[in-house]
Scaffold this motif. Structure first.
Motif, PDB file in Angstrom:
ATOM      1  N   ALA A   1       0.637  -1.659  -0.072  1.00  0.00           N
ATOM      2  CA  ALA A   1      -0.034  -0.536  -0.146  1.00  0.00           C
ATOM      3  C   ALA A   1       1.167   1.230   0.097  1.00  0.00           C
ATOM      4  N   TRP A   2       0.633   2.676  -0.764  1.00  0.00           N
ATOM      5  CA  TRP A   2       1.414   3.308  -1.095  1.00  0.00           C
ATOM      6  C   TRP A   2       0.357   4.602  -0.854  1.00  0.00           C
ATOM      7  N   ALA A   3       0.798   5.994  -0.682  1.00  0.00           N
ATOM      8  CA  ALA A   3       0.420   7.303  -0.344  1.00  0.00           C
ATOM      9  C   ALA A   3       1.098   7.732  -1.786  1.00  0.00           C
ATOM     10  N   TRP A   4       0.330   8.491  -2.705  1.00  0.00           N
ATOM     11  CA  TRP A   4       0.285   9.370  -3.586  1.00  0.00           C
ATOM     12  C   TRP A   4       0.145  10.598  -3.631  1.00  0.00           C
ATOM     13  N   LEU A   5       1.006  11.208  -4.629  1.00  0.00           N
ATOM     14  CA  LEU A   5       0.954  12.781  -5.076  1.00  0.00           C
ATOM     15  C   LEU A   5       0.257  12.649  -6.080  1.00  0.00           C
ATOM     16  N   ASP A   6      -1.467  12.584  -6.664  1.00  0.00           N
ATOM     17  CA  ASP A   6      -1.487  13.803  -8.298  1.00  0.00           C
ATOM     18  C   ASP A   6      -1.672  12.759  -8.839  1.00  0.00           C
ATOM     19  N   GLU A   7      -1.116  11.476  -8.876  1.00  0.00           N
ATOM     20  CA  GLU A   7      -1.392   9.968  -9.337  1.00  0.00           C
ATOM     21  C   GLU A   7      -0.562   9.345  -9.087  1.00  0.00           C
ATOM     22  N   PRO A   8      -1.675   7.794  -9.468  1.00  0.00           N
ATOM     23  CA  PRO A   8      -0.862   6.796  -8.066  1.00  0.00           C
ATOM     24  C   PRO A   8       0.587   6.076  -8.468  1.00  0.00           C
ATOM     25  N   GLU A   9       0.814   6.298  -9.832  1.00  0.00           N
ATOM     26  CA  GLU A   9       2.316   5.639 -10.349  1.00  0.00           C
ATOM     27  C   GLU A   9       3.301   7.107 -10.957  1.00  0.00           C
ATOM     28  N   GLY A  10       2.743   8.399 -10.425  1.00  0.00           N
ATOM     29  CA  GLY A  10       3.803   9.367 -10.767  1.00  0.00           C
ATOM     30  C   GLY A  10       5.220   9.230  -9.688  1.00  0.00           C
ATOM     31  N   PRO A  11       5.728  10.418 -10.111  1.00  0.00           N
ATOM     32  CA  PRO A  11       7.056  10.532  -9.131  1.00  0.00           C
ATOM     33  C   PRO A  11       7.118  10.683  -7.727  1.00  0.00           C
ATOM     34  N   PHE A  12       6.106  10.349  -6.542  1.00  0.00           N
ATOM     35  CA  PHE A  12       5.850  11.024  -5.365  1.00  0.00           C
ATOM     36  C   PHE A  12       4.833   9.869  -5.210  1.00  0.00           C
ATOM     37  N   ALA A  13       5.638   8.859  -4.387  1.00  0.00           N
ATOM     38  CA  ALA A  13       4.403   7.776  -4.097  1.00  0.00           C
ATOM     39  C   ALA A  13       5.774   7.068  -2.559  1.00  0.00           C
ATOM     40  N   TRP A  14       5.293   6.528  -1.493  1.00  0.00           N
ATOM     41  CA  TRP A  14       5.598   6.567  -0.237  1.00  0.00           C
ATOM     42  C   TRP A  14       4.682   5.279   0.289  1.00  0.00           C
ATOM     43  N   PRO A  15       5.654   4.373   1.077  1.00  0.00           N
ATOM     44  CA  PRO A  15       5.181   3.103   1.283  1.00  0.00           C
ATOM     45  C   PRO A  15       4.040   3.163   2.798  1.00  0.00           C
ATOM     46  N   LEU A  16       3.352   2.726   2.589  1.00  0.00           N
ATOM     47  CA  LEU A  16       2.358   2.398   4.127  1.00  0.00           C
ATOM     48  C   LEU A  16       2.870   1.122   4.639  1.00  0.00           C
ATOM     49  N   PRO A  17       2.299   1.421   5.924  1.00  0.00           N
ATOM     50  CA  PRO A  17       2.374  -0.104   6.726  1.00  0.00           C
ATOM     51  C   PRO A  17       1.196  -1.189   5.934  1.00  0.00           C
TER      52      PRO A  17
END
Length: 325
Positions: A309-325
């Motif tokens: 699971a990950w959080a993202w900015l603007d797009e799920p496959e974009g350059p800004f994504a961060w893992p969630l537990p």
């Protein structure tokens, strides 16, 4: 009905009508005005026979059975103020509360409930939210509410019965859902979690909707199947008591030392900081937030793909994504 009861019920009816007008003016249920009827009908004061109000000397207890008529009046009027009410304390720690009614209205509207939906509420609290859902659906059997604390579920069940509602109240770990009551069309959480429990997806029908607090925001997910869900945050800020149990949230503990004073005052930045905790240092988060135009909550989203699971900015496959537990 005695004179005391008649007086209290009259005050409650007037205060409830005023609360409904206030929420109406705020536009909280513009997307689904049927909730107006639920808030107008369900008596919140029956779900908060006592509550605590913070003051300079600590918490003041307001109680509906006080012998002082002025104290009873303060209690019933306070029950219909558009504020969260602390309902359970232990050693000064807030364990349970009744959420701010206008926030509840926004959440219930965003849940997009349809006739016949089976709904799971995680975080029974006082039982008030479950009563609103039961009133909206017109069928107690479609609503399940779960809480870890047996004292909370017992009192929620009692409040619901006194108000004429009988949804299923379960004592258990909300992060595990309630598999024996599945499948669900909607899941709504009224407590803060660090991630999206995978058990929820497995207990949802395809196309189900999940609304849950996460990182001081409200995440609305569409469930594709037991392994996949995706959605964005609503623009609304939300602060809830953390879930206790297997999926409990960890203390925030993020230092803003060294950041510009303005950063500390910006709620959208603090949201990003909380969302990326453990992945971005505060200075990195601030640089990103400034570079990307100080994005608000609705530009962020979450994807669940199996165990990942990950959080993202603007797009799920974009350059800004961060893992969630």
């Amino acid at each position: 009905m005695g004179a005391y009861d008649t007086e209290i019920e009259g005050l409650a009816a007037a205060a409830r009508a005023a609360l409904v007008r206030e929420i109406d003016a705020d536009g909280a249920w513009g997307g689904d005005p049927v909730w107006r009827e639920a808030f107008a009908a369900v008596p919140r004061h029956l779900f908060v026979p006592y509550y605590y109000v913070a003051g300079p000397g600590g918490y003041e207890r307001r109680w509906g059975e006080s012998r002082d008529p002025r104290a009873r009046e303060r209690w019933v009027r306070g029950a219909y103020e558009d504020v969260p009410l602390a309902t359970r304390l232990r050693d000064g720690e807030l364990l349970s509360s009744s959420s701010q009614p206008s926030l509840m209205a926004r959440m219930l509207t965003a849940l997009d409930v349809e006739d016949g939906d089976r709904v799971l509420e995680v975080g029974a609290g006082t039982g008030y939210n479950a009563a609103l859902l039961a009133h909206r659906l017109g069928d107690d059997g479609l609503v399940t509410t779960v809480d870890l604390d047996p004292e909370i579920t017992e009192s929620a069940r009692r409040h619901l019965s006194e108000a004429g509602f009988h949804p299923v109240v379960v004592t258990g770990d909300g992060a595990r859902g309630v598999p024996e009551r599945a499948p669900f069309d909607r899941i709504i959480a009224t407590c803060e979690l660090p991630t999206v429990p995978r058990a929820w997806l497995a207990q949802c029908r395809p196309g189900a909707r999940i609304l849950t607090p996460l990182a001081t925001g409200l995440l609305a997910l569409s469930v594709r199947d037991p392994e996949h869900a995706e959605g964005r945050f609503l623009p609304t800020a939300a602060f809830f008591v953390p879930l206790r149990g297997e999926g409990k949230a960890e203390p925030e503990g993020v230092s803003l030392a060294g950041l510009p004073g303005r950063a500390r005052e910006q709620e959208p930045f603090r949201f990003l900081l909380t969302l990326t905790r453990g992945t971005l240092e505060p200075a990195e988060a601030y640089a990103l937030w400034k570079r990307e135009g100080e994005p608000d909550r609705e530009r962020y989203g979450v994807t669940v793909d199996g165990e990942h699971a990950w959080a993202w900015l603007d797009e799920p496959e974009g350059p800004f994504a961060w893992p969630l537990p």
